[in-house]
Design a protein around this motif. Structure first.
Motif, PDB file in Angstrom:
ATOM      1  N   LYS A  60       0.831  -1.216   0.000  1.00  0.00           N
ATOM      2  CA  LYS A  60       0.000   0.000   0.000  1.00  0.00           C
ATOM      3  C   LYS A  60       0.860   1.259   0.000  1.00  0.00           C
ATOM      4  O   LYS A  60       0.646   2.185  -0.796  1.00  0.00           O
ATOM      5  CB  LYS A  60      -0.929  -0.029   1.214  1.00  0.00           C
ATOM      6  CG  LYS A  60      -1.898   1.143   1.281  1.00  0.00           C
ATOM      7  CD  LYS A  60      -1.387   2.264   2.153  1.00  0.00           C
ATOM      8  CE  LYS A  60      -2.373   3.411   2.213  1.00  0.00           C
ATOM      9  NZ  LYS A  60      -1.848   4.583   2.945  1.00  0.00           N
TER      10      LYS A  60
ATOM     11  N   TRP B 121      -4.777   2.196  -7.332  1.00  0.00           N
ATOM     12  CA  TRP B 121      -5.776   1.920  -6.291  1.00  0.00           C
ATOM     13  C   TRP B 121      -6.245   0.471  -6.378  1.00  0.00           C
ATOM     14  O   TRP B 121      -6.364  -0.222  -5.360  1.00  0.00           O
ATOM     15  CB  TRP B 121      -6.971   2.860  -6.458  1.00  0.00           C
ATOM     16  CG  TRP B 121      -8.145   2.469  -5.601  1.00  0.00           C
ATOM     17  CD1 TRP B 121      -8.382   2.843  -4.319  1.00  0.00           C
ATOM     18  CD2 TRP B 121      -9.219   1.581  -5.969  1.00  0.00           C
ATOM     19  NE1 TRP B 121      -9.542   2.253  -3.852  1.00  0.00           N
ATOM     20  CE2 TRP B 121     -10.070   1.480  -4.857  1.00  0.00           C
ATOM     21  CE3 TRP B 121      -9.539   0.890  -7.136  1.00  0.00           C
ATOM     22  CZ2 TRP B 121     -11.221   0.704  -4.870  1.00  0.00           C
ATOM     23  CZ3 TRP B 121     -10.682   0.105  -7.152  1.00  0.00           C
ATOM     24  CH2 TRP B 121     -11.509   0.019  -6.025  1.00  0.00           C
TER      25      TRP B 121
ATOM     26  N   VAL C 177      -3.588  -2.029  -5.067  1.00  0.00           N
ATOM     27  CA  VAL C 177      -3.527  -2.006  -3.601  1.00  0.00           C
ATOM     28  C   VAL C 177      -4.753  -2.685  -2.999  1.00  0.00           C
ATOM     29  O   VAL C 177      -4.646  -3.483  -2.055  1.00  0.00           O
ATOM     30  CB  VAL C 177      -3.394  -0.558  -3.096  1.00  0.00           C
ATOM     31  CG1 VAL C 177      -3.559  -0.500  -1.583  1.00  0.00           C
ATOM     32  CG2 VAL C 177      -2.043   0.021  -3.497  1.00  0.00           C
ATOM     33  N   HIS C 178      -5.926  -2.380  -3.562  1.00  0.00           N
ATOM     34  CA  HIS C 178      -7.165  -2.969  -3.039  1.00  0.00           C
ATOM     35  C   HIS C 178      -7.135  -4.489  -3.140  1.00  0.00           C
ATOM     36  O   HIS C 178      -7.461  -5.189  -2.167  1.00  0.00           O
ATOM     37  CB  HIS C 178      -8.359  -2.415  -3.820  1.00  0.00           C
ATOM     38  CG  HIS C 178      -9.682  -2.959  -3.367  1.00  0.00           C
ATOM     39  ND1 HIS C 178     -10.290  -2.552  -2.201  1.00  0.00           N
ATOM     40  CD2 HIS C 178     -10.494  -3.900  -3.920  1.00  0.00           C
ATOM     41  CE1 HIS C 178     -11.432  -3.207  -2.053  1.00  0.00           C
ATOM     42  NE2 HIS C 178     -11.580  -4.039  -3.082  1.00  0.00           N
TER      43      HIS C 178
ATOM     44  N   LEU D 287      -4.542  -5.991  -0.592  1.00  0.00           N
ATOM     45  CA  LEU D 287      -5.030  -5.997   0.789  1.00  0.00           C
ATOM     46  C   LEU D 287      -6.109  -7.062   0.983  1.00  0.00           C
ATOM     47  O   LEU D 287      -6.177  -7.710   2.036  1.00  0.00           O
ATOM     48  CB  LEU D 287      -5.565  -4.619   1.172  1.00  0.00           C
ATOM     49  CG  LEU D 287      -4.518  -3.506   1.283  1.00  0.00           C
ATOM     50  CD1 LEU D 287      -5.179  -2.171   1.558  1.00  0.00           C
ATOM     51  CD2 LEU D 287      -3.503  -3.818   2.369  1.00  0.00           C
TER      52      LEU D 287
ATOM     53  N   LEU E 159      -2.081   1.447   8.221  1.00  0.00           N
ATOM     54  CA  LEU E 159      -2.502   1.790   6.860  1.00  0.00           C
ATOM     55  C   LEU E 159      -2.731   3.293   6.682  1.00  0.00           C
ATOM     56  O   LEU E 159      -2.962   3.742   5.554  1.00  0.00           O
ATOM     57  CB  LEU E 159      -3.780   1.033   6.497  1.00  0.00           C
ATOM     58  CG  LEU E 159      -3.619  -0.464   6.208  1.00  0.00           C
ATOM     59  CD1 LEU E 159      -4.988  -1.111   6.029  1.00  0.00           C
ATOM     60  CD2 LEU E 159      -2.747  -0.702   4.991  1.00  0.00           C
TER      61      LEU E 159
END
Length: 288
Positions: free
Chosen positions: A46, A68, A71-72, A75, A95
């Motif tokens: 992230k 984005w 990273v999404h 995670l 985070l």
């Protein structure tokens, strides 16, 4: 897993030289290692890929949107691991979330784009609640708008705090509602009904009574899977001395496909019913 299993079999310790016991130890150790390493990897990805989330509107498939998305997905894959049992608040702070004191967050709650989330003191987020600064507009633009939850606010079961929302202090967002319904959120205090806000049991009661009961329930629930693993290791012969490549070849042979499918079928079809039976049994034994 293969490296660890092979290494345990190579140790000159009698109990570890047994292939079945070494297999179980390797599986448990791998699961623990994943719970420690994966969430840390997610946090690092992230900060490396996107850094701090920035408020704004971004086109779908733009470079920022793709960062984005990476990273999404990372995670989601890595999960919270050990932080689910240690501290969800610590995980979210790592985070980038701004979280005050005495905040209680359910392990099943969903908080995204942590840099754009501010949670003040004494807030309660109950099970499956959602706090998200992310939205799509017309399917063409990604919107990131900061979210703030005021002091002593309560976000109940499956309630949703939408992008750009500010939840006033001492507000209760009722179950299955959203921040769009704030006008109806001031009349009833729902905190007494939030499970995460219940007082925790005594540590001695948890350690000497609760944990042994849970261990017993899980052991019985997954006993069929353990039996299939025992059959897998004991039934099919392999070389006495094996390196990790030999172990990989041994696992991938066609004659073990039926065993793998049986293990997955048992986990999905049988274990949930066994666990339900064990929970009912514990209820009658402990409470009556």
């Amino acid at each position: 897993f293969l490296f660890l299993w092979t290494m345990l079999q190579g140790l000159e310790i009698h109990i570890l030289s047994d292939r079945f016991l070494s297999l179980l130890i390797a599986l448990i150790a791998t699961k623990i290692a994943r719970a420690i390493v994966l969430p840390i990897v997610g946090i690092l990805v992230k900060w490396i890929v996107i850094g701090k989330y920035r408020r704004g509107e971004y086109k779908i498939w733009s470079p920022y949107y793709l960062r984005w998305w990476i990273v999404h997905q990372t995670l989601e894959f890595c999960g919270r691991g050990m932080f689910e049992h240690l501290s969800n608040v610590m995980y979210l702070r790592l985070l980038g979330a701004k979280i005050g004191k005495n905040v209680k967050i359910s392990p099943s709650s969903v908080i995204t784009e942590a840099d754009l989330v501010e949670i003040e003191d004494d807030v309660v987020l109950d099970s499956f609640s959602v706090v998200s600064p992310f939205a799509l507009e017309n399917g063409l633009r990604m919107v990131l708008d900061p979210v703030k939850v005021g002091t002593n606010a309560t976000i109940c079961h499956r309630a949703v705090v939408c992008p750009g929302a500010t939840i006033p202090a001492n507000t209760s967002l009722s179950p299955l509602s959203s921040s769009h319904e704030l006008s109806a959120a001031d009349h009833i205090d729902f905190r007494p009904f939030c499970r995460i806000a219940f007082p925790s049991p005594n540590w001695a009661l948890k350690f000497f009574v609760g944990f042994p009961i849970l261990l017993w329930v899980y052991a019985v629930t997954y006993a069929p899977v353990i039996c299939m693993l025992f059959f897998l290791v004991k039934e099919f012969k392999h070389k006495k001395e094996m390196d990790w490549q030999d172990s990989l070849d041994w696992f991938l042979t066609p004659d073990r496909l039926a065993v793998y499918l049986a293990i997955r079928g048992i986990r999905k079809c049988c274990c949930p019913f066994i666990r339900l039976f064990m929970v009912i049994l514990v209820k009658w034994i402990v409470i009556g």
